[in-house]
Design an enzyme around this catalytic site. Structure first.
Site, PDB file in Angstrom:
ATOM      1  N   GLY A 154       0.790  -1.222   0.000  1.00  0.00           N
ATOM      2  CA  GLY A 154       0.000   0.000   0.000  1.00  0.00           C
ATOM      3  C   GLY A 154       0.825   1.276   0.000  1.00  0.00           C
TER       4      GLY A 154
ATOM      5  CB  ILE B  41      -2.365  -6.515  -9.295  1.00  0.00           C
ATOM      6  CG1 ILE B  41      -1.628  -7.826  -8.997  1.00  0.00           C
ATOM      7  CG2 ILE B  41      -3.710  -6.821  -9.965  1.00  0.00           C
ATOM      8  CD1 ILE B  41      -2.367  -8.767  -8.072  1.00  0.00           C
ATOM      9  CB  THR B  42      -4.270  -2.019  -8.796  1.00  0.00           C
ATOM     10  OG1 THR B  42      -3.908  -2.255  -7.436  1.00  0.00           O
ATOM     11  CG2 THR B  42      -5.338  -3.008  -9.198  1.00  0.00           C
TER      12      THR B  42
ATOM     13  CB  THR C  12       9.725  -6.168  -4.999  1.00  0.00           C
ATOM     14  OG1 THR C  12       9.366  -5.311  -3.919  1.00  0.00           O
ATOM     15  CG2 THR C  12      11.210  -6.483  -4.899  1.00  0.00           C
TER      16      THR C  12
ATOM     17  CG  ASP D 175      -6.604  -7.631   1.917  1.00  0.00           C
ATOM     18  OD1 ASP D 175      -6.100  -8.642   1.416  1.00  0.00           O
ATOM     19  OD2 ASP D 175      -6.356  -6.472   1.560  1.00  0.00           O
TER      20      ASP D 175
ATOM     21  CB  SER E  86      -2.584 -14.930   1.344  1.00  0.00           C
ATOM     22  OG  SER E  86      -1.759 -14.177   0.512  1.00  0.00           O
TER      23      SER E  86
ATOM     24  CE  LYS F 168      -3.414  -5.559   1.025  1.00  0.00           C
ATOM     25  NZ  LYS F 168      -2.614  -6.706   0.593  1.00  0.00           N
TER      26      LYS F 168
END
Lengths: 503, 503
Positions: free
Chosen positions: A177, A206-207, A212, A265, A273, A297
């Protein structure tokens, strides 16, 4: 209903990708004969391989006696030519569906039930609807620690695991984040230069404007095989590779594909995960970065404390020693956002350049220091100092070059050889004052509009941080793009929303 | 991220149907340029029409500068030829997504929030994942009566409504789960023969061997326009048409497509779904059949009482007088299962044939009688007798023929002209005893395997009911199919599971 009806059909490639779900296209007549409707599932078999597909219907593109396959099933079945004979059978509802319903009804699932669901996820046996039902059910009803533990184990056991030898294996994770924030690329060389093992797998964006893995790719390939990664870790102690390059806890990626668009989440799933990926690479000592701030998050310190407790408890059950560090998530860490600009930041820190971003350096030293203490390589309270010695002596930089070389990159790099986009514009302050808010979301949107992460040289470089005093006319940020069109798109983002609040 | 980027692309038809979701296929280069990924959404505009599509990606099937469209978007945009210029713009996340998250978190949604979500559903703005999240969230968290009311109103207002004039308008609904059960086709003629208005819309089978619309179609077309239905009701007082033939509470069909595969019925959504359809056709007096039994939506009497109370309360808020009748859902109602066999049952009852199924007749009279009492056409307690008079006098049959004719069917039918499949086999009892269990699910599976509802003549005729005494060698059921292959499939179903338990 008869669930298994044998049909040999001829394969037709359709060259369309969904990005996830396997789609098989049947002629309407064929589908009626098989009593298969839109979105029903069929198992498609070719030699020893078989996969489950959702069914779309056509009157034209595929004839009776044929089965059209989208790119995903075509590749998973290793098909080479049109006309290959495939066995196509309709399949019953997945076993896990019943347990997904139990979860929706608020029941606690036992080990077998969770393993069944996770196996269905990995086998592509669940439709988007069913998978979403499981994820939202877990979100609304919550997962107990026992359920979370079982989910972690199921994710690990349904994927590949890395073999990097016995003894202590270290790892680091940020729950994300925060733009920039390339701590991993500085920490891994520091830690592995001391002889500790740290096989780090990272994600691609992804968004966000860069993960990294996207930034490391500026220096070296990150899409490596499991065997290759194992041999790199044996040779140089550490790596920075893309976690998607081998079959690491594959259920997790499929779960994330559903959570992302909903931006939820489920806490149990977040824990499972992360820990499943750590367990899969063989880690037994993990430090987790919990950035606190709007858009991360973890909105509050209290939430971070809760999460920390759960991570430690789950770690205990899994045999992993976990430490969590709360960090500042209210602004970017480093100055660059986008692969090349972040790579430059990393290189500046590793080479002890005068203009190295101090926040990125200090955060990296804090995390590396804590890990050195955890490993007994530094006394309690002396870790950061030790990490700073390693960094400032140039040892970390030498080790980074070793890792880059081991991964197949060219270790002979200079900052100016890292190309950034040649289309640029800067934004200047129109007032005097103190920077009180930095909007991370707008920065990310701007960097993506400029072309990141696909165009490595695209992104945003920010000149100021929170609490900095700026004068009218001072440069606040510079946008880099590889195309004029995308530069204009980035400009439009900044016209709609501002990045800096100056008061 | 820039959300609106204009792009004119040339249309390419792809001839593939998903059965629901709109899919647009973009070339990978095009998608990168637009910063659109798999399953992101784009709005596709053609002249004054625009629809929202999910994106699949191709490297081959569609070139840069083109957009491939599946059958659903191609038809919704009324496209005629390849190469038509379409405006394709990426669209932001739907507004309702935020409120779906609120529901997942357990909040009560207000009127505006619910209307926003329902509008998004109707506009195809929600992905399967998002729609499922809303449905499962509502299921886990529940919907208040106020939320249910708002959802009902939103479903009505986002669809078409039937205009059948002022005054009392009657309707009947069964919440389903019982094979056969063609009460509607007997009740509508009885009620409308007395001058009452009853515009009945019915469903087609989704997973069952026949819906009322499938069975009515044996006699007359059921896929009629809104105007046509209005004029039929004005002319003959009643109709039995397919609810999907016009845009009746379209959100509901999309919700059902998600609920079906999960086999869940969020109670609030069940209430809203049924009452929205009733309100949309203009009904203000409704009788609801609540079949109780294993495999129906109402397992117990207590559950039925609860549901009844909610139906009545919601009806009050909507200005609809509701009565609920609990019925026996533990076995089929009538002897035939499958369109033609059920049509024969209906005709036998309407023509007062000696071998008419008495359970179907009695249930129809109970429901019709209750409705006549509700309408003031019969004294309290005398409704069934009145209904029986109408049925036995032949008036109901004459009225049925009028309805069939008005819908465009041939009213000159004989039972033997209703064709059933010529491939058949019978199952005989191998023991003496009493029928103690009838497995509705196996019966339905068998009828579907035999070809129902696609093949009108396919299905199962059962000779015995619960509590019947049978002797070894007595026929228990006969399967009918239009193809030898499907007959064998039906036989296989019966080999795997038995329909009758005889003790």
């Amino acid at each position: 209903m008869i669930k298994k009806k044998n049909n040999f059909l001829r394969a037709v490639p359709l060259h369309i990708e969904t990005g996830g779900i396997n789609i098989a296209v049947l002629n309407a007549e064929q589908a009626k004969d098989m009593d298969v409707k839109h979105l029903d599932r069929v198992m498609v078999k070719h030699n020893s391989k078989s996969i489950i597909c959702s069914v779309d219907i056509t009157h034209i593109s595929v004839k009776k006696g044929e089965v059209g396959l989208f790119v995903e099933p075509w590749e998973k079945l290793s098909l080479k030519k049109k006309g290959s004979k495939l066995r196509v059978v309709s399949v019953p509802k997945p076993l896990g569906l019943e347990f997904i319903k139990s979860k929706l009804e608020g029941e606690e699932l036992n080990k077998d039930e969770i393993f069944t669901i996770i196996k269905d996820i990995v086998d592509d046996a669940l439709s988007d609807v069913e998978l979403t039902a499981f994820i939202t059910g877990s979100y609304c009803r919550g997962l107990s620690m026992e359920e979370t533990y079982n989910m972690t184990m199921a994710m690990v056991e349904t994927g590949d695991t890395l073999k990097v030898g016995k003894g202590a294996v270290f790892d680091k994770h940020s729950i994300g984040g925060v733009p920039g924030n390339r701590v991993t690329m500085i920490l891994i060389p520091i830690i592995s230069s001391t002889g500790l093992k740290i096989p780090k797998t990272s994600s691609r964006a992804i968004t966000s404007p860069a993960g990294t893995a996207d930034t490391m790719e500026v220096f070296a390939p990150v899409d490596l095989s499991k065997n290759r990664i194992e041999s790199i870790v044996k040779k140089v102690g550490g790596c920075i590779v893309w976690g998607g390059s081998f079959n690491l806890a594959p259920a997790d990626d499929k779960i994330i594909k559903v959570e992302k668009p909903l931006s939820i989440d489920a806490e149990g799933q977040l824990l499972a995960s992360i820990m499943a990926k750590k367990l899969s690479v063989g880690s037994n000592h993990v430090i987790i970065d919990l950035p606190i701030g709007p858009g991360t998050k973890v909105p509050t310190h209290e939430k971070a404390e809760e999460l920390k407790e759960d991570f430690v408890t789950l770690g205990d059950k899994l045999g992993i020693k976990v430490d969590c560090i709360e960090s500042n998530g209210s602004q970017p860490c480093g100055n660059g956002i986008g692969p090349a600009l972040e790579a430059r930041d990393v290189l500046k820190v590793l080479t002890n350049a005068k203009d190295a971003p101090q926040d990125l350096k200090n955060k990296s030293l804090l995390f590396a220091g804590t890990m050195l203490e955890m490993a007994g390589k530094a006394e309690k309270g002396k870790g950061s100092t030790k990490a700073a010695e390693i960094l400032e002596s140039g040892k970390a930089y030498e080790q980074f070059k070793r890792i880059v070389k081991a991964q197949g990159g060219n270790p002979d790099f200079k900052i100016n050889n890292i190309k950034v986009g040649s289309y640029t514009f800067s934004v200047k302050s129109d007032t005097n004052g103190i920077v009180t808010i930095i909007n991370n979301k707008t920065l990310s949107d701007c960097a993506r509009a400029a072309g990141a992460p696909y165009n490595k040289g695209a992104g945003v470089f920010i000149n100021v941080k929170l609490s900095d005093f700026v004068k009218a006319g001072d440069a606040l940020l510079t946008v880099y793009s590889e195309s004029r069109l995308k530069l204009e798109r980035a400009r439009k983002v900044l016209k709609e929303k501002k990045v800096f609040t100056i008061q």
